[in-house]
Design a protein around this motif. Structure first.
Motif, PDB file in Angstrom:
ATOM      1  N   UNK A   1       0.636  -1.501  -0.129  1.00 46.55           N
ATOM      2  CA  UNK A   1       0.168   0.039  -0.567  1.00 46.55           C
ATOM      3  C   UNK A   1       0.720   1.031   0.390  1.00 46.55           C
ATOM      4  N   UNK A   2       2.541   0.923   0.204  1.00 50.35           N
ATOM      5  CA  UNK A   2       3.118   2.691   0.045  1.00 50.35           C
ATOM      6  C   UNK A   2       4.291   1.990   0.154  1.00 50.35           C
ATOM      7  N   UNK A   3       5.338   2.680  -0.375  1.00 51.80           N
ATOM      8  CA  UNK A   3       6.871   2.721  -0.076  1.00 51.80           C
ATOM      9  C   UNK A   3       7.418   3.201   0.069  1.00 51.80           C
ATOM     10  N   UNK A   4       8.731   2.428  -0.783  1.00 50.92           N
ATOM     11  CA  UNK A   4      10.017   3.651  -1.015  1.00 50.92           C
ATOM     12  C   UNK A   4      11.255   2.938  -1.146  1.00 50.92           C
ATOM     13  N   UNK A   5      12.362   3.537  -1.689  1.00 52.60           N
ATOM     14  CA  UNK A   5      13.566   2.921  -2.291  1.00 52.60           C
ATOM     15  C   UNK A   5      14.565   4.029  -1.261  1.00 52.60           C
ATOM     16  N   UNK A   6      15.731   3.274  -0.701  1.00 51.35           N
ATOM     17  CA  UNK A   6      16.882   3.852  -0.808  1.00 51.35           C
ATOM     18  C   UNK A   6      18.083   2.708  -1.277  1.00 51.35           C
ATOM     19  N   UNK A   7      18.912   3.924  -1.506  1.00 53.27           N
ATOM     20  CA  UNK A   7      20.272   3.272  -2.176  1.00 53.27           C
ATOM     21  C   UNK A   7      21.138   4.083  -1.834  1.00 53.27           C
ATOM     22  N   UNK A   8      22.877   3.381  -1.475  1.00 49.77           N
ATOM     23  CA  UNK A   8      23.636   3.657  -0.734  1.00 49.77           C
ATOM     24  C   UNK A   8      24.339   4.671  -1.350  1.00 49.77           C
ATOM     25  N   UNK A   9      24.812   5.490  -1.103  1.00 53.84           N
ATOM     26  CA  UNK A   9      26.081   6.731  -2.449  1.00 53.84           C
ATOM     27  C   UNK A   9      26.766   5.935  -2.533  1.00 53.84           C
ATOM     28  N   UNK A  10      27.410   5.221  -1.868  1.00 51.06           N
ATOM     29  CA  UNK A  10      28.977   4.513  -1.736  1.00 51.06           C
ATOM     30  C   UNK A  10      28.492   3.788  -3.095  1.00 51.06           C
ATOM     31  N   UNK A  11      27.342   3.425  -3.847  1.00 54.42           N
ATOM     32  CA  UNK A  11      27.176   2.756  -5.270  1.00 54.42           C
ATOM     33  C   UNK A  11      26.692   4.126  -6.084  1.00 54.42           C
ATOM     34  N   UNK A  12      26.636   3.439  -7.733  1.00 52.32           N
ATOM     35  CA  UNK A  12      26.020   3.883  -8.223  1.00 52.32           C
ATOM     36  C   UNK A  12      24.320   4.648  -8.058  1.00 52.32           C
ATOM     37  N   UNK A  13      24.470   5.454  -8.087  1.00 50.61           N
ATOM     38  CA  UNK A  13      22.183   6.093  -7.728  1.00 50.61           C
ATOM     39  C   UNK A  13      21.997   7.559  -8.734  1.00 50.61           C
ATOM     40  N   UNK A  14      20.889   8.176  -8.366  1.00 49.65           N
ATOM     41  CA  UNK A  14      20.437   8.517  -9.285  1.00 49.65           C
ATOM     42  C   UNK A  14      20.905   9.988  -9.538  1.00 49.65           C
ATOM     43  N   UNK A  15      21.253  10.463  -8.171  1.00 48.31           N
ATOM     44  CA  UNK A  15      21.634  11.711  -8.344  1.00 48.31           C
ATOM     45  C   UNK A  15      22.944  11.837  -9.025  1.00 48.31           C
ATOM     46  N   UNK A  16      23.828  10.791  -8.067  1.00 45.31           N
ATOM     47  CA  UNK A  16      25.297  10.574  -9.027  1.00 45.31           C
ATOM     48  C   UNK A  16      25.232  11.070 -10.538  1.00 45.31           C
ATOM     49  N   UNK A  17      24.367   9.746 -11.317  1.00 39.13           N
ATOM     50  CA  UNK A  17      24.549   9.016 -12.143  1.00 39.13           C
ATOM     51  C   UNK A  17      23.834   9.168 -13.510  1.00 39.13           C
ATOM     52  N   UNK A  18      22.583  10.472 -13.056  1.00 39.63           N
ATOM     53  CA  UNK A  18      21.554  10.971 -13.903  1.00 39.63           C
ATOM     54  C   UNK A  18      21.736  12.122 -14.135  1.00 39.63           C
ATOM     55  N   UNK A  19      21.424  12.596 -11.988  1.00 39.79           N
ATOM     56  CA  UNK A  19      21.461  14.178 -12.122  1.00 39.79           C
ATOM     57  C   UNK A  19      22.753  14.613 -11.192  1.00 39.79           C
ATOM     58  N   UNK A  20      23.929  14.831 -11.943  1.00 35.94           N
ATOM     59  CA  UNK A  20      24.580  15.023 -10.458  1.00 35.94           C
ATOM     60  C   UNK A  20      25.192  16.660 -10.793  1.00 35.94           C
ATOM     61  N   UNK A  21      24.015  17.427 -11.783  1.00 39.70           N
ATOM     62  CA  UNK A  21      23.984  18.667 -11.965  1.00 39.70           C
ATOM     63  C   UNK A  21      22.926  19.948 -10.858  1.00 39.70           C
ATOM     64  N   UNK A  22      22.231  18.722 -10.608  1.00 35.67           N
ATOM     65  CA  UNK A  22      21.376  19.064  -9.424  1.00 35.67           C
ATOM     66  C   UNK A  22      22.197  19.765  -8.247  1.00 35.67           C
ATOM     67  N   UNK A  23      23.358  18.725  -7.804  1.00 33.90           N
ATOM     68  CA  UNK A  23      24.030  19.170  -6.606  1.00 33.90           C
ATOM     69  C   UNK A  23      25.436  20.653  -6.963  1.00 33.90           C
ATOM     70  N   UNK A  24      24.830  21.687  -8.031  1.00 31.64           N
ATOM     71  CA  UNK A  24      26.369  22.309  -8.475  1.00 31.64           C
ATOM     72  C   UNK A  24      26.384  23.244  -7.433  1.00 31.64           C
TER      73      UNK A  24
ATOM     74  N   UNK B   1      27.377   6.336   5.709  1.00 30.67           N
ATOM     75  CA  UNK B   1      26.790   7.009   6.105  1.00 30.67           C
ATOM     76  C   UNK B   1      25.784   8.284   5.906  1.00 30.67           C
ATOM     77  N   UNK B   2      25.982   7.734   4.139  1.00 30.33           N
ATOM     78  CA  UNK B   2      24.457   8.544   3.512  1.00 30.33           C
ATOM     79  C   UNK B   2      23.923   7.665   2.717  1.00 30.33           C
ATOM     80  N   UNK B   3      22.342   7.299   2.603  1.00 37.82           N
ATOM     81  CA  UNK B   3      21.330   6.531   1.457  1.00 37.82           C
ATOM     82  C   UNK B   3      21.271   7.416   1.003  1.00 37.82           C
ATOM     83  N   UNK B   4      20.877   7.238  -0.241  1.00 33.39           N
ATOM     84  CA  UNK B   4      19.723   8.409  -1.532  1.00 33.39           C
ATOM     85  C   UNK B   4      18.514   7.864  -1.390  1.00 33.39           C
ATOM     86  N   UNK B   5      17.571   8.624  -0.942  1.00 31.86           N
ATOM     87  CA  UNK B   5      16.103   7.678  -1.546  1.00 31.86           C
ATOM     88  C   UNK B   5      15.011   8.314  -1.953  1.00 31.86           C
ATOM     89  N   UNK B   6      14.421   7.958  -2.737  1.00 27.42           N
ATOM     90  CA  UNK B   6      13.485   7.854  -3.914  1.00 27.42           C
ATOM     91  C   UNK B   6      12.421   7.247  -4.161  1.00 27.42           C
TER      92      UNK B   6
END
Length: 161
Positions: free
Chosen positions: A65-88, A97-102
């Motif tokens: 009925x609901x959910x989310x996904x977490x990805x370690x930032x030491x691995x490929x992840x959305x911001x680093x591999x698709x949208x790095x310009x968003x962290x300009x 100790x940092x995860x990406x939430x999507x």
């Protein structure tokens, strides 16, 4: 109840993960019109749905009925591999100790002012992070989320404009 699904127990949640991918397609492609994610099999799955991903799914009577996904930032992840310009401004945040939430979602018929599912998923995410020594969460998001997060008392630091 929030179920934590990772590489160690993924084999026990095959049906629930399939439900989850179909719900994501319904929401992100059908509702939100993110047409680049459209797939003929009706599943919203990307390159980050891999062994590194952890899913937090709200499951009620065998139904997601609901959910989310977490990805370690030491691995490929959305911001680093698709949208790095968003962290300009502050740059990409990486660390064990940092995860990406999507991909947070609640079934459309389970949303509303009296629904607690979204907050249950968010609480589950924080509990998971605290239990696993996660100090920070990064997320690619629309800016309209920021006031909501600030209202919840979250410390929000934009990484880019």
């Amino acid at each position: 109840m929030i179920h934590v699904i990772d590489a160690g127990n993924r084999h026990l949640y095959g049906a629930e993960l399939e439900q989850h991918y179909k719900i994501r397609h319904q929401i992100y492609v059908g509702e939100r019109k993110w047409m680049a994610l459209e797939r003929p099999d009706g599943r919203e799955v990307d390159q980050f749905d891999n062994a590194d991903a952890t899913y937090l799914l709200a499951i009620e009577n065998g139904r997601v009925i609901g959910g989310t996904r977490l990805v370690p930032t030491t691995c490929p992840h959305l911001m680093a591999d698709v949208f790095p310009f968003l962290a300009d401004v502050r740059g990409l945040q990486r660390g064990s100790d940092i995860v990406e939430w999507t991909r947070i979602f609640v079934l459309p018929e389970r949303r509303g002012p009296d629904s607690k599912i979204l907050h249950t998923v968010l609480a589950g995410m924080f509990e998971y992070c605290l239990a696993n020594d996660i100090a920070a969460i990064t997320v690619v998001m629309e800016t309209w989320w920021m006031p909501r997060f600030l209202e919840l008392g979250w410390e929000v630091r934009p990484l880019g404009l």
